[in-house]
Scaffold this motif. Structure first.
Motif, mmCIF file in Angstrom:
data_model
loop_
_atom_site.group_PDB
_atom_site.id
_atom_site.type_symbol
_atom_site.label_atom_id
_atom_site.label_comp_id
_atom_site.label_asym_id
_atom_site.label_seq_id
_atom_site.Cartn_x
_atom_site.Cartn_y
_atom_site.Cartn_z
ATOM 1 N N ARG A 150 2.400 -9.004 0.309
ATOM 2 C CA ARG A 150 2.314 -9.243 -0.903
ATOM 3 C C ARG A 150 3.463 -10.338 -1.454
ATOM 4 N NH1 ARG A 150 -1.811 -5.984 -3.694
ATOM 5 N NH2 ARG A 150 -0.859 -6.833 -5.722
ATOM 6 N N ARG A 151 4.244 -10.629 -0.525
ATOM 7 C CA ARG A 151 5.144 -11.708 -0.794
ATOM 8 C C ARG A 151 6.082 -11.504 -2.129
ATOM 9 N NH1 ARG A 151 1.243 -16.152 -0.515
ATOM 10 N NH2 ARG A 151 -0.188 -15.107 0.789
ATOM 11 N N GLY A 152 6.343 -10.226 -2.448
ATOM 12 C CA GLY A 152 7.206 -10.023 -3.337
ATOM 13 C C GLY A 152 7.023 -9.582 -4.825
ATOM 14 N N ASP A 153 5.334 -9.581 -4.719
ATOM 15 C CA ASP A 153 4.733 -9.278 -5.880
ATOM 16 C C ASP A 153 4.958 -7.785 -6.539
ATOM 17 O OD1 ASP A 153 2.699 -8.342 -4.372
ATOM 18 O OD2 ASP A 153 1.177 -8.817 -6.029
ATOM 19 N N LEU A 154 4.798 -6.893 -5.386
ATOM 20 C CA LEU A 154 4.848 -5.434 -5.833
ATOM 21 C C LEU A 154 6.630 -5.138 -6.301
ATOM 22 C CD1 LEU A 154 2.991 -3.620 -2.785
ATOM 23 C CD2 LEU A 154 2.257 -4.180 -5.000
ATOM 24 N N ALA B 47 6.695 -1.725 1.541
ATOM 25 C CA ALA B 47 5.226 -1.801 1.436
ATOM 26 C C ALA B 47 4.823 -3.452 1.282
ATOM 27 C CB ALA B 47 4.808 -0.924 0.213
ATOM 28 N N ASP B 48 5.509 -3.915 0.200
ATOM 29 C CA ASP B 48 5.443 -5.400 -0.220
ATOM 30 C C ASP B 48 5.393 -6.245 1.144
ATOM 31 O OD1 ASP B 48 5.386 -7.593 -1.545
ATOM 32 O OD2 ASP B 48 7.159 -6.836 -3.050
ATOM 33 N N HIS C 122 8.230 4.753 8.119
ATOM 34 C CA HIS C 122 7.686 5.744 7.269
ATOM 35 C C HIS C 122 6.474 5.187 6.500
ATOM 36 C CE1 HIS C 122 11.755 7.698 7.441
ATOM 37 N NE2 HIS C 122 10.781 8.803 8.073
ATOM 38 N N VAL C 123 6.837 3.938 5.966
ATOM 39 C CA VAL C 123 5.760 3.184 5.306
ATOM 40 C C VAL C 123 4.436 2.857 5.988
ATOM 41 C CG1 VAL C 123 5.024 1.368 3.632
ATOM 42 C CG2 VAL C 123 7.275 2.408 3.321
ATOM 43 N N GLU C 124 4.680 2.505 7.381
ATOM 44 C CA GLU C 124 3.630 2.389 8.413
ATOM 45 C C GLU C 124 2.972 3.403 8.246
ATOM 46 O OE1 GLU C 124 5.741 1.127 11.699
ATOM 47 O OE2 GLU C 124 5.737 -0.860 10.840
ATOM 48 N N SER C 125 3.464 4.824 8.475
ATOM 49 C CA SER C 125 3.011 6.173 8.457
ATOM 50 C C SER C 125 1.950 6.250 7.228
ATOM 51 C CB SER C 125 3.869 7.256 8.742
ATOM 52 O OG SER C 125 4.433 7.100 10.039
ATOM 53 N N ILE C 126 2.446 5.988 6.142
ATOM 54 C CA ILE C 126 1.484 6.151 4.732
ATOM 55 C C ILE C 126 0.515 5.130 4.843
ATOM 56 C CG2 ILE C 126 1.533 5.390 2.347
ATOM 57 C CD1 ILE C 126 4.727 6.255 2.591
#
Length: 192
Positions: free
Chosen positions: A153-157, A147-148, A72-76
């Motif tokens: 983003r290595r955990g920053d989100l 998404a992270d 789903h996030v890939e689709s976003i």
């Protein structure tokens, strides 16, 4: 410094869709429950591109419910890529992201789109901008986690999400009861 995501950005719930029909929305991302009937509100909108993703706003697997997944996030992210590479990229754009209430799935998706468009922007800054777009934002932690990872983003989100939850609990104490009723205590425990 990266360019800040420049189109007009709107997050809302289903009940608010009618109020945006005259706002020149060019791209819509609909995040709705799988069993939800097609929404009629978009018949009043001008020409726009719309992507519909169907899954439930949950953070733990439940019988008969569809969890958000990395797909789903890939689709976003694909929606964001299609927006940024559209043929009329110099034309004004207005992205509207909605879910049922405009609080969780939609805000997680909007954060994902902003992080994708601004890879060098600090995660806390992205959350600050998200709150200016949708003050009651409580992004779905599963979606933000995916998404992270997908954005590297290595955990920053996820770390910034915990701080965001902490600020929201202080600003909106009713979220504690609401998220508890929804079975989202894990997100409350994340809050710092």
């Amino acid at each position: 410094m990266d360019v800040i995501f420049s189109p007009e950005l709107t997050v809302c719930g289903i009940e608010e869709l009618g109020g945006h029909s005259t706002r020149n929305v060019t791209h819509v991302l609909s995040l709705i429950d799988p069993e939800r009937a097609e929404l009629e509100a978009f018949g009043a909108y001008g020409t726009h591109h719309r992507t519909v993703l169907r899954f439930h706003d949950i953070i733990d697997a439940l019988p008969g419910r569809t969890m958000p997944t990395p797909h789903h996030v890939e689709s976003i992210l694909r929606f964001g890529e299609e927006f940024s590479t559209r043929q009329d990229a110099d034309a004004a754009g207005h992205i509207l992201v909605h879910c049922h209430m405009g609080v969780s799935r939609s805000t997680a998706a909007m954060l994902t789109l902003m992080a994708q468009a601004n890879p060098g922007e600090a995660a806390d800054s992205l959350f600050e901008r998200l709150v200016t777009i949708r003050p009651q934002a409580w992004p779905n932690s599963q979606m933000v986690g995916f998404a992270d990872t997908l954005l590297g983003r290595r955990g920053d989100l996820t770390a910034a999400l915990a701080r965001h939850y902490g600020r929201q609990v202080k600003a909106r104490p009713q979220f504690v009861e609401w998220m508890t009723e929804l079975g989202r205590e894990a997100e409350l425990r994340m809050a710092v």
